[in-house]
Design a protein around this motif. Structure first.
Motif, PDB file in Angstrom:
ATOM      1  N   SER A  61       0.826  -1.208   0.000  1.00 50.91           N
ATOM      2  CA  SER A  61       0.000   0.000   0.000  1.00 50.91           C
ATOM      3  C   SER A  61       0.861   1.258   0.000  1.00 50.91           C
ATOM      4  O   SER A  61       0.517   2.252  -0.653  1.00 50.91           O
ATOM      5  CB  SER A  61      -0.929   0.003   1.220  1.00 50.91           C
TER       6      SER A  61
ATOM      7  N   ASP B 293     -16.359   4.922   3.529  1.00 49.59           N
ATOM      8  CA  ASP B 293     -15.275   4.156   2.915  1.00 49.59           C
ATOM      9  C   ASP B 293     -14.670   4.980   1.785  1.00 49.59           C
ATOM     10  O   ASP B 293     -15.123   6.089   1.490  1.00 49.59           O
ATOM     11  CB  ASP B 293     -15.751   2.778   2.431  1.00 49.59           C
TER      12      ASP B 293
ATOM     13  N   GLN C 295      -9.558   5.405   6.348  1.00 47.02           N
ATOM     14  CA  GLN C 295      -8.828   4.850   7.481  1.00 47.02           C
ATOM     15  C   GLN C 295      -9.648   4.904   8.766  1.00 47.02           C
ATOM     16  O   GLN C 295     -10.600   5.665   8.892  1.00 47.02           O
ATOM     17  CB  GLN C 295      -7.507   5.585   7.687  1.00 47.02           C
TER      18      GLN C 295
ATOM     19  N   GLU D 225      -7.776   1.582   3.639  1.00 40.40           N
ATOM     20  CA  GLU D 225      -8.383   1.127   2.389  1.00 40.40           C
ATOM     21  C   GLU D 225      -7.943   2.114   1.310  1.00 40.40           C
ATOM     22  O   GLU D 225      -8.266   3.296   1.395  1.00 40.40           O
ATOM     23  CB  GLU D 225      -9.907   1.131   2.541  1.00 40.40           C
TER      24      GLU D 225
ATOM     25  N   ARG E 249     -17.506   0.529  -5.947  1.00 38.26           N
ATOM     26  CA  ARG E 249     -16.807  -0.233  -4.907  1.00 38.26           C
ATOM     27  C   ARG E 249     -16.510  -1.663  -5.371  1.00 38.26           C
ATOM     28  O   ARG E 249     -15.393  -2.161  -5.189  1.00 38.26           O
ATOM     29  CB  ARG E 249     -17.644  -0.243  -3.630  1.00 38.26           C
TER      30      ARG E 249
ATOM     31  N   ILE F 257     -12.799  -3.383  -5.790  1.00 46.27           N
ATOM     32  CA  ILE F 257     -12.413  -4.632  -5.122  1.00 46.27           C
ATOM     33  C   ILE F 257     -11.937  -5.650  -6.152  1.00 46.27           C
ATOM     34  O   ILE F 257     -10.936  -6.353  -5.953  1.00 46.27           O
ATOM     35  CB  ILE F 257     -13.592  -5.186  -4.293  1.00 46.27           C
TER      36      ILE F 257
ATOM     37  N   MET G 133      -8.446  -3.811  -4.752  1.00 50.43           N
ATOM     38  CA  MET G 133      -8.453  -2.942  -3.574  1.00 50.43           C
ATOM     39  C   MET G 133      -8.596  -3.772  -2.304  1.00 50.43           C
ATOM     40  O   MET G 133      -9.475  -4.626  -2.195  1.00 50.43           O
ATOM     41  CB  MET G 133      -9.596  -1.930  -3.659  1.00 50.43           C
ATOM     42  N   THR G 134      -7.714  -3.525  -1.336  1.00 55.97           N
ATOM     43  CA  THR G 134      -7.815  -4.164  -0.023  1.00 55.97           C
ATOM     44  C   THR G 134      -8.746  -3.329   0.841  1.00 55.97           C
ATOM     45  O   THR G 134      -8.518  -2.138   1.041  1.00 55.97           O
ATOM     46  CB  THR G 134      -6.433  -4.270   0.644  1.00 55.97           C
ATOM     47  N   THR G 135      -9.809  -3.944   1.353  1.00 57.10           N
ATOM     48  CA  THR G 135     -10.793  -3.202   2.137  1.00 57.10           C
ATOM     49  C   THR G 135     -10.290  -2.958   3.566  1.00 57.10           C
ATOM     50  O   THR G 135      -9.309  -3.563   4.006  1.00 57.10           O
ATOM     51  CB  THR G 135     -12.118  -3.967   2.213  1.00 57.10           C
ATOM     52  N   LEU G 136     -10.997  -2.088   4.264  1.00 55.72           N
ATOM     53  CA  LEU G 136     -10.645  -1.803   5.660  1.00 55.72           C
ATOM     54  C   LEU G 136     -10.626  -3.084   6.492  1.00 55.72           C
ATOM     55  O   LEU G 136      -9.696  -3.306   7.290  1.00 55.72           O
ATOM     56  CB  LEU G 136     -11.651  -0.820   6.269  1.00 55.72           C
TER      57      LEU G 136
ATOM     58  N   ASP H 202      -7.563  -5.305   5.653  1.00 54.84           N
ATOM     59  CA  ASP H 202      -6.331  -4.763   6.224  1.00 54.84           C
ATOM     60  C   ASP H 202      -6.308  -4.976   7.731  1.00 54.84           C
ATOM     61  O   ASP H 202      -5.269  -5.312   8.311  1.00 54.84           O
ATOM     62  CB  ASP H 202      -6.207  -3.272   5.893  1.00 54.84           C
TER      63      ASP H 202
END
Length: 570
Positions: free
Chosen positions: A301, A418, A446, A513, A535, A539, A543-546, A549
């Motif tokens: 990231s 998000d 975040q 994220e 969204r 993904i 994309m790494t979601t909250l 992570d």
């Protein structure tokens, strides 16, 4: 530490934990306030406990762990608190006429050892300890704070009754007792590593609460009579109007922690039902600029973020609720961009941290300086990078997008749940879709989670209920990659100890994220596609979601699954 650089290099190389390149880079980064060992430990090159063990073994100086040790008050007070703080030591055992055992960060500081020998008139036995261990011991100086408060408040109430009335409010606010009370409260908050202090007036009392690791806790319950004097003292320090009780006021002041260290305290006074509530935000500047990894971004990231912030134009947004660390992330990015070749200007409300080499503008509506008017002025200052504290209205959003479109890199924050939700949020602010698609580069969402205390961390087998809950959350994400994510069977938590105040947590770290605007995403923005479609596409693009992570940090024992679930539902 009073150990030569070459001797330190030899000890660390012999242990195999540090090579010449790592050590040389630490030497370059070190300065008068940040020693080589400080740099190595803060960067994570050498764990602090392991480093101390190496030094103890090399010097034949015993190692002492102070948490859990109750030091007698008379032993503690053999050395004044200011001296103990400045020299990083504490006397933990004393035999009159014979010897004193002293825990030190630098047991090779023979000048200080000799001073103590003469002052106490006994033989000094130095011990080496860690910073966290010493911090715990130094907290014991504060354990008499409630008694001191009670006496100070009693004296102050008597003075208040004798002086009588608001006409003497300034005089009362500057009374020694009130000065001492406020100073002690702030020092205690700093000792607990609190981020905020709250003075909350009620009908019969004044409640003092601290926010520690993101959680509010009640610390003191003071008599109601002390409230106007204490608030008046805060107003005097913050240069606010002492006789204004109907309108909110904002200010700030600097508090000296020691001769070499001070912190900024941002103040807000707001009238409430039973008086005036004061909120004080403690703003600490670190001895060295934080990196993206320091605040919690993974290497992958961080690489994405660096690639995007190095672009000469476009928009980078940081989103999340109040208190989620957005400003800290923006300042980390500013530190990375801050070079003599780049003109950086910010407009903030308020200015959180003072940064050398950056032009910072404070919003001042009374003087006509709003985010919008300030931005227009900044654009005539030939900036390369513009940082806007927060995009709050349509006018600010429009100017920010136009600035990014005309060759500037624009950084700002936004309130969304998000990262992909930033797109419809800006569209709602009347930003045209084709402009947004052309300018937005990266959105970072975040949340802050509490770190597990390393002094009492333990592993446990995840219950079937927790595994089911994690699986359900991954199902909600709806991505094949997420569905195939291995749910950790072993998790971690803090048992609770003296160092963390039996909470099981010590400090905070962010989960992230990163929503990178690809060509596919730009096409969706141009079509004004719904946020769910944007969204899902992000993904699918990786994309790494909250939650993902956060789950990774759970897997590594950084935080707990309960913390991650708590913050993603905010």
């Amino acid at each position: 530490m009073h150990l030569t650089a070459e001797k330190l290099r030899s000890v660390l190389k012999e242990s195999g934990v540090v090579n010449d390149a790592t050590f040389d880079s630490a030497v370059k980064e070190s300065d008068a306030d940040n020693t080589i060992e400080d740099v190595l430990v803060s960067r994570g090159d050498v764990p602090e406990h392991y480093f101390i063990e190496l030094i103890a073994k090399h010097t034949n100086i015993p190692l002492i762990d102070l948490p859990g040790m109750a030091i007698p008050k008379e032993t503690l007070n053999l050395v004044p608190e200011n001296f103990a703080q400045s020299k990083h030591l504490v006397v933990f055992e004393y035999k009159a006429g014979e010897s004193a055992k002293v825990a030190m960060l630098d047991p090779l500081d023979y000048g200080t050892i000799e001073f103590l020998r003469v002052k106490l008139g006994v033989w000094i036995e130095p011990y080496i300890t860690t910073k966290s261990s010493l911090t715990f011991a130094l907290k014991q100086y504060k354990e008499v704070i409630s008694t001191e408060f009670t006496q100070a408040i009693k004296e102050n109430v008597e003075k208040s009754l004798a002086m009588g009335g608001e006409a003497d409010l300034v005089k009362m606010a500057e009374a020694v007792s009130i000065v001492a009370i406020l100073k002690s409260i702030i020092e205690y908050a700093i000792t607990l590593n609190a981020s905020d202090i709250h003075f909350e007036p009620f009908s019969k009392n004044l409640v003092v609460r601290f926010r520690v690791d993101g959680v509010l806790r009640e610390v003191f319950d003071l008599p109601k009579q002390v409230e106007p004097n204490l608030i008046a003292r805060v107003k005097i320090l913050s240069n606010l109007q002492i006789d204004e009780h109907r309108l909110p006021q904002d200010g700030r002041f600097k508090f000296d922690v020691s001769e070499k260290e001070s912190i900024d305290i941002r103040v807000n006074i707001t009238p409430v039902l039973y008086g005036e509530k004061a909120e004080m935000r403690l703003l600490r500047s670190t001895s060295r600029p934080l990196s993206l990894e320091d605040i919690g971004l993974s290497k992958e990231s961080s690489a994405i973020a660096i690639e995007e912030i190095k672009k000469p134009n476009g928009m980078i947004l940081v989103t999340g609720p109040t208190g989620s660390g957005k400003t800290t992330t923006l300042y980390v990015i500013l530190h990375i961009l801050n070079t003599p070749k780049v003109n950086i200007t910010t407009i903030e409300d308020p200015i959180e941290y003072e940064v050398s080499g950056i032009n910072q503008v404070q919003v001042n509506p009374k003087a006509g300086v709003t985010f919008a008017t300030g931005l227009r002025s900044i654009l005539r200052q030939d900036p390369n990078v513009i940082m806007i504290g927060e995009i709050r209205d349509e006018e600010t959003a429009s100017i920010a997008v136009q600035s990014a479109l005309t060759g500037h890199l624009v950084l700002s924050s936004l309130h969304t749940n998000d990262a992909p939700a930033a797109v419809p949020r800006l569209l709602d602010m009347k930003v045209q879709a084709f402009l947004l698609a052309s300018t937005i580069n990266l959105v970072v969402a975040q949340r802050l989670v509490r770190r597990i205390c390393l002094s009492c961390v333990e592993s446990y087998e995840a219950s079937p209920e927790v595994v089911k809950l994690v699986g359900a959350q991954l199902t909600l994400i709806g991505d094949k990659k997420a569905m195939e994510t291995e749910i950790p069977k072993v998790m971690y938590r803090g048992k609770g100890c003296n160092i963390c105040g039996n909470s099981g947590f010590k400090g905070q770290i962010a989960i992230f994220e990163l929503f990178r605007v690809t060509e596919g995403i730009r096409t969706l923005i141009l079509k004004s596609a719904p946020s769910t479609e944007i969204r899902n596409t992000a993904i699918a693009d990786g994309m790494t979601t909250l939650f993902e992570d956060g789950l990774e940090k759970v897997r590594h024992g950084t935080t707990t699954i309960e913390e991650v679930l708590r913050v993603i539902q905010e």
